[in-house]
Design a protein around this motif. Structure first.
Motif, PDB file in Angstrom:
ATOM      1  N   ASP A   1       0.807  -1.220   0.000  1.00 33.04           N
ATOM      2  CA  ASP A   1       0.000   0.000   0.000  1.00 33.04           C
ATOM      3  C   ASP A   1       0.840   1.270   0.000  1.00 33.04           C
ATOM      4  O   ASP A   1       0.320   2.364   0.231  1.00 33.04           O
ATOM      5  CB  ASP A   1      -0.944   0.002   1.194  1.00 33.04           C
TER       6      ASP A   1
ATOM      7  N   GLY B   1       1.388   9.200   0.616  1.00 30.09           N
ATOM      8  CA  GLY B   1       0.965   9.461   1.986  1.00 30.09           C
ATOM      9  C   GLY B   1       0.994   8.247   2.888  1.00 30.09           C
ATOM     10  O   GLY B   1       0.542   8.314   4.033  1.00 30.09           O
ATOM     11  N   ILE B   2       1.556   7.114   2.407  1.00 29.38           N
ATOM     12  CA  ILE B   2       1.665   5.892   3.199  1.00 29.38           C
ATOM     13  C   ILE B   2       3.123   5.448   3.197  1.00 29.38           C
ATOM     14  O   ILE B   2       3.697   5.187   2.134  1.00 29.38           O
ATOM     15  CB  ILE B   2       0.785   4.756   2.645  1.00 29.38           C
TER      16      ILE B   2
ATOM     17  N   ASP C   1       7.946   9.316   8.217  1.00 33.87           N
ATOM     18  CA  ASP C   1       7.460  10.480   7.492  1.00 33.87           C
ATOM     19  C   ASP C   1       8.228  11.708   7.984  1.00 33.87           C
ATOM     20  O   ASP C   1       9.138  11.589   8.812  1.00 33.87           O
ATOM     21  CB  ASP C   1       5.953  10.649   7.689  1.00 33.87           C
TER      22      ASP C   1
ATOM     23  N   ASP D   1       0.431   6.562   8.160  1.00 32.80           N
ATOM     24  CA  ASP D   1      -0.650   6.948   7.259  1.00 32.80           C
ATOM     25  C   ASP D   1      -0.876   8.449   7.402  1.00 32.80           C
ATOM     26  O   ASP D   1      -1.394   8.933   8.413  1.00 32.80           O
ATOM     27  CB  ASP D   1      -1.923   6.167   7.612  1.00 32.80           C
ATOM     28  N   GLU D   2      -0.473   9.200   6.372  1.00 34.61           N
ATOM     29  CA  GLU D   2      -0.573  10.660   6.397  1.00 34.61           C
ATOM     30  C   GLU D   2      -1.823  11.175   5.670  1.00 34.61           C
ATOM     31  O   GLU D   2      -1.908  12.367   5.390  1.00 34.61           O
ATOM     32  CB  GLU D   2       0.651  11.280   5.718  1.00 34.61           C
ATOM     33  N   THR D   3      -2.747  10.323   5.419  1.00 37.53           N
ATOM     34  CA  THR D   3      -3.902  10.703   4.606  1.00 37.53           C
ATOM     35  C   THR D   3      -4.585  11.959   5.132  1.00 37.53           C
ATOM     36  O   THR D   3      -4.953  12.864   4.367  1.00 37.53           O
ATOM     37  CB  THR D   3      -4.909   9.547   4.536  1.00 37.53           C
ATOM     38  N   GLU D   4      -4.763  12.046   6.444  1.00 34.50           N
ATOM     39  CA  GLU D   4      -5.489  13.169   7.034  1.00 34.50           C
ATOM     40  C   GLU D   4      -4.590  14.347   7.391  1.00 34.50           C
ATOM     41  O   GLU D   4      -5.076  15.387   7.844  1.00 34.50           O
ATOM     42  CB  GLU D   4      -6.240  12.697   8.288  1.00 34.50           C
TER      43      GLU D   4
ATOM     44  N   GLU E   1      -1.668  19.395   3.815  1.00 35.60           N
ATOM     45  CA  GLU E   1      -0.516  19.674   2.973  1.00 35.60           C
ATOM     46  C   GLU E   1      -0.013  21.094   3.202  1.00 35.60           C
ATOM     47  O   GLU E   1      -0.795  22.005   3.454  1.00 35.60           O
ATOM     48  CB  GLU E   1      -0.879  19.518   1.490  1.00 35.60           C
TER      49      GLU E   1
ATOM     50  N   LYS F   1       3.488  16.839   3.568  1.00 31.04           N
ATOM     51  CA  LYS F   1       2.500  16.618   4.616  1.00 31.04           C
ATOM     52  C   LYS F   1       3.120  17.086   5.925  1.00 31.04           C
ATOM     53  O   LYS F   1       4.115  16.525   6.394  1.00 31.04           O
ATOM     54  CB  LYS F   1       2.136  15.136   4.689  1.00 31.04           C
TER      55      LYS F   1
ATOM     56  N   PRO G   1       0.177  11.945  11.578  1.00 33.29           N
ATOM     57  CA  PRO G   1       0.066  10.665  10.879  1.00 33.29           C
ATOM     58  C   PRO G   1      -0.400   9.578  11.843  1.00 33.29           C
ATOM     59  O   PRO G   1      -0.041   9.586  13.025  1.00 33.29           O
ATOM     60  CB  PRO G   1       1.493  10.413  10.382  1.00 33.29           C
TER      61      PRO G   1
END
Length: 892
Positions: A294, A298-299, A305, A334-337, A340, A363, A372
């Motif tokens: 995955d 952002g992962i 990170d 997991d930096e999805t949220e 930026e 991020k 993250p």
């Protein structure tokens, strides 16, 4: 006005004399004793300084004086009249009356007295001339000298090798050969000839690093690094076969994404590497297994990170092999949220800027915004990895449809409120894993012992510092596993923890014991664990036991906690140590205050002494320049706390003369500027440059490190308040000293130090006349969440604290000269901080500040010659604002 001559040329200089003030520690630099005098044609005469007179000029002045006196009475007519009078004298001697004789006697007495006084004064003057020291004509230490490598200490790094006997280290020589050397003095051997490392055209390939596989059959070579952030980079990796002498790339195809991190297994020759944010295992360098599927922008798998690289691990590494090489633990981010942040790169490393800047997206979690989400995963390569029930758990290869599940840590903190601060195997195989978990604001810590086969764990100890003393928990990775032995029968692990308010060395045995056995204690702190020799039952560590400003190497026994120093305590010293793989030898680096040196020492043998670096070139270069001296001590601020201070005193320092003063400040929580390390940088320039010759003062106020938690944690939830108070109190104290010109005090700092200089300006205390801030935080709501919330809590829970911490009151900026500097490519302290402050100053109508931005420079401000330019501009600004020792200037 150019205060240091041409920026790329030599400088005219003056002479100097050592300080007569009592020194609290040995001076860092030896200077020649002499008085200062001006030799520069455009320099004013130095005030209250003894000037050596020119003897010819002195007598010429005397002759001119008598000629002027006579010219007012003599004429041709006078000469004739005098001749006539003289002739009459001889013709008829005058008759003296009693009154005439009395007058003559009185005049004779006056003449005798006058002659006597003249003789005495002449002898005294001659004596002063004879005993006056010779003028020191050596040049002063100036801005350009900062960038002359002759004035920088050299430190060698020994890559200790687990090959053959203990004490073998490696290096890459000028031919590109990897050479192995044994400290026993035997002949060095070429381990890998650089000529063997060639490309398809038979051209030799340059490599900047190498790592030998544990079985010594292969060498991993690193080449063509491409920098990312402070610690991160990607590179091209090659594998050299020691049996076939052939080189092949790590990756199968040349057009594949570059590798971001790589690590050998502790046994054999299996590699784990991260490519395109996915984790791979290259088993025995024959079979590749993809472990995660995955990976994305952002992962991150097995790789930190930005915020974890910067604030937690100070490294890109987020994967850990088990000691037996059968399992691999790693973190997933997991930096999805995470929001930026964008900033432009204008020049894009080109001489001609492109029409459209390149946009950098990162991020970056700011205070109060999502961090993250981090999770812990374990990949078991072989069955039987573990003990007991683990033997029965089958190994399942992960796939995209069936990825590795995360270790359950939900009983510690919620995923959005969790930081995994440390991971360490606590076993000789792969049966136990220690995981340090903290809450988001890092004042509550839980240590979890994980069973890798079951993907479960239990909390074995915890510390709620927020409830105990209201402070934060320092971020550090200090776990060290101890196998069972006669010294520690049940095994365990070492850690550095809180012992009555001070960081000390703790042994937890067995591993799941929540109660420590303290190996050190007292009102001083341990800074790091250097090595452990389990055969001798000793731990080697660096501490500030002698002085919070010094560092010394000590040993302590694991069973009895007997502690012994391994460096001399009779003289001031700041040491670091690097131990060989068997801990039988160590590279001892003396880092100050005198000229640094490095020696290889042998544990238990005081006679063994191998000089590695003497820095003789630096010592010789220092003799050619006039340099400042340093002294250290403590100062009582506020009548209730002793703060460490350090002063740079200019060449020719005379405590009876007034000097301008420059305060340097950092002041961040847990930091330290005042120490005994060798320094010959900007502070030395400001103290020694010909037209400046400032007294430079550094004071570590509340919040700084190595003096215990009571000194550190009062700044919690109110960054910039107490630290500012201490700098202002220090400024007031120094302004009362007889050698300080109280009207000419300045303060400067970089990063957190820039924040401090700006907060001092905002405070408007009337102490400082100028301030300089480089890359400052001006509002901690703009800074990253992991660092900021550690000290300030969440903005939603401390809104008033964040508002007070931000620089919002512009009144103080009207009352001193303020210089603001930033790099537009700063990924750490965003230039947004400076732009926000500029807007506030603009709204307030302030015209007194100056601004300089450096195109595309990051937090270190080095792009396109910026590092040289910034120091020149800082020194120039100070000279234009408050002048130097030679003359006082002020343009406002």
């Amino acid at each position: 006005m150019n205060l240091t001559g041409q920026r790329s040329g030599g400088y005219q200089s003056l002479a100097g004399k050592d300080s007569e003030i009592e020194e609290l520690l040995e001076t860092v630099i030896a200077t020649q004793p002499s008085h200062a005098s001006s030799s520069s044609s455009d320099a004013a005469v130095l005030p209250t300084t003894v000037q050596r007179k020119n003897l010819n000029a002195y007598y010429s002045d005397s002759e001119d004086y008598y000629e002027d006196d006579n010219s007012s009475t003599y004429s041709d007519h006078d000469e004739k009249h005098y001749a006539r009078d003289s002739e009459a004298v001889f013709q008829e001697p005058p008759k003296l009356t009693r009154g005439n004789r009395a007058c003559l006697a009185f005049l004779g007495l006056l003449l005798v007295i006058w002659v006597g006084v003249a003789v005495v004064l002449g002898i005294a003057r001659l004596n002063r001339l004879v005993h006056m020291p010779m003028e020191d004509m050596r040049p002063f230490f100036e801005v350009d000298d900062m960038f002359n490598t002759s004035f920088s200490p050299k430190y060698d790094f020994l890559a200790w090798m687990p090959i053959g006997a203990d004490g073998v280290y490696s290096r890459i020589d000028s031919n590109g050969d990897i050479v192995l050397t044994n400290v026993d003095g035997s002949e060095p051997k070429v381990f890998l000839p650089g000529a063997n490392v060639t490309d398809a055209n038979n051209e030799q390939i340059d490599f900047f690093a190498f790592r030998v596989s544990p079985d010594e059959k292969f060498v991993l070579l690193s080449t063509q690094a491409r920098k990312q952030w402070r610690h991160s980079f990607n590179a091209t990796y090659l594998i050299y076969d020691m049996s076939s002498y052939k080189v092949r790339p790590l990756l199968e195809h040349a057009d594949e994404p570059l590798v971001e991190h790589v690590a050998w297994s502790p046994v054999g020759h299996t590699l784990a590497y991260v490519q395109n944010n996915n984790l791979y295992v290259y088993e025995d360098l024959t079979t590749r297994h993809q472990v995660t599927f995955d990976g994305a922008p952002g992962i991150f798998n097995g790789l930190t990170d930005w915020v974890y690289e910067e604030e937690v691990y100070t490294s890109t590494n987020a994967l850990w092999w088990s000691p037996d090489g059968t399992a691999l633990a790693f973190l997933r981010f997991d930096e999805t949220e995470v929001p930026e942040f964008h900033f432009p790169i204008f020049m894009n490393n080109q001489k001609q800027a492109p029409a459209y800047p390149r946009d950098i997206m990162m991020k970056y979690p700011k205070a109060g915004y999502p961090n993250p989400i981090v999770s812990l995963h374990i990949h078991r390569l072989k069955a039987g990895a573990g003990a007991g029930a683990a033997d029965a758990v089958p190994v399942v290869a992960p796939t995209a449809a069936n990825p590795l599940k995360a270790v359950d840590l939900s009983y510690t903190f919620a995923a959005t409120n969790m930081i995994i601060a440390e991971v360490k195997w606590a076993t000789v195989d792969s049966s136990a894993l220690l995981v340090k978990v903290q809450n988001r604001v890092q004042n509550h810590e839980k240590v979890v012992l994980v069973d890798p086969a079951q993907y479960k764990g239990k909390v074995i100890r915890e510390w709620d510092a927020g409830k105990e003393d209201g402070g934060w928990i320092d971020m550090q990775q200090s776990y060290y596993y101890i196998a069972p032995s006669k010294f520690v029968p049940e095994g365990g692990y070492l850690d550095i923890g809180n012992n009555a308010g001070y960081n000390h060395l703790a042994l937890y045995t067995p591993v799941d014991n929540p109660q420590p056995k303290w190996l050190t204690n007292g009102e001083w702190e341990v800074s790091e664990i250097s090595a452990v020799d389990e055969k001798l039952g000793k731990v080697y560590f660096i501490s500030a036991e002698k002085s919070s400003m010094e560092r010394h190497l000590y040993s302590a026994t694991l069973d009895t906690a007997e502690r012994r120093p391994m460096t001399s305590l009779t003289e001031p010293g700041y040491y670091s140590a690097s131990f060989s793989t068997g801990a039988g030898y160590y590279l001892l680096s003396y880092r100050g205050p005198e000229v640094p040196w490095q020696k290889v020492k042998k544990v238990g043998d005081e006679k063994f002494n191998m000089d590695l670096e003497t820095n003789s070139q630096l010592e010789a270069a220092m003799k050619e320049k006039q340099l400042p001296t340093r002294r250290w001590g403590t100062v009582d601020l506020g009548g209730e706390r002793e703060c460490n201070y350090m002063e740079f005193l200019p060449p020719g320092f005379n405590p009876a003369e007034k000097h301008p003063v420059l305060f340097q400040v950092y002041g961040g929580p847990g930091s330290q500027l005042v120490d005994a390390q060798f320094q010959l940088g900007f502070s030395a320039v400001m103290s020694a440059a010909e037209k400046l010759r400032y007294v430079v003062v550094v004071v570590d106020g509340r919040g700084t490190g190595y003096k215990g938690r009571k000194f550190r944690i009062p700044v919690v939830n109110q960054l910039g308040k107490l630290e500012t108070e201490d700098q202002i109190l220090a400024g007031k104290h120094w302004s009362t000293l007889p050698y300080v010109d109280h009207k000419r005090l300045a303060i400067w700092g970089w990063s957190y130090g820039g924040f401090m200089a700006t907060k001092v300006t905002e405070a408007d205390a009337g102490v400082f006349s100028a301030a300089m801030a480089v890359a400052p935080v001006t509002d901690f709501r703009f800074y990253d969440a992991v660092y900021t919330e550690r000290y300030m809590n969440l903005p939603s829970l401390n809104a008033a604290g964040y508002e007070a911490t931000a620089v919002t009151n512009m009144t103080g900026f009207e009352n001193l000269d303020y210089f603001l500097v930033h790099g537009t490519g700063d990924d750490n302290v965003h230039v947004q901080n400076t732009y926000s402050l500029i807007d506030r100053l603009t709204v307030a109508g302030n015209h007194r500040y100056k601004l300089h931005v450096f195109t595309d420079s990051d937090h270190s401000i080095r792009a396109h010659n910026a590092n040289h330019e910034i120091y020149w501009r800082l020194s120039e600004f100070l000279y234009e604002s408050i002048g130097g020792y030679v003359e006082e200037l002020h343009h406002h």
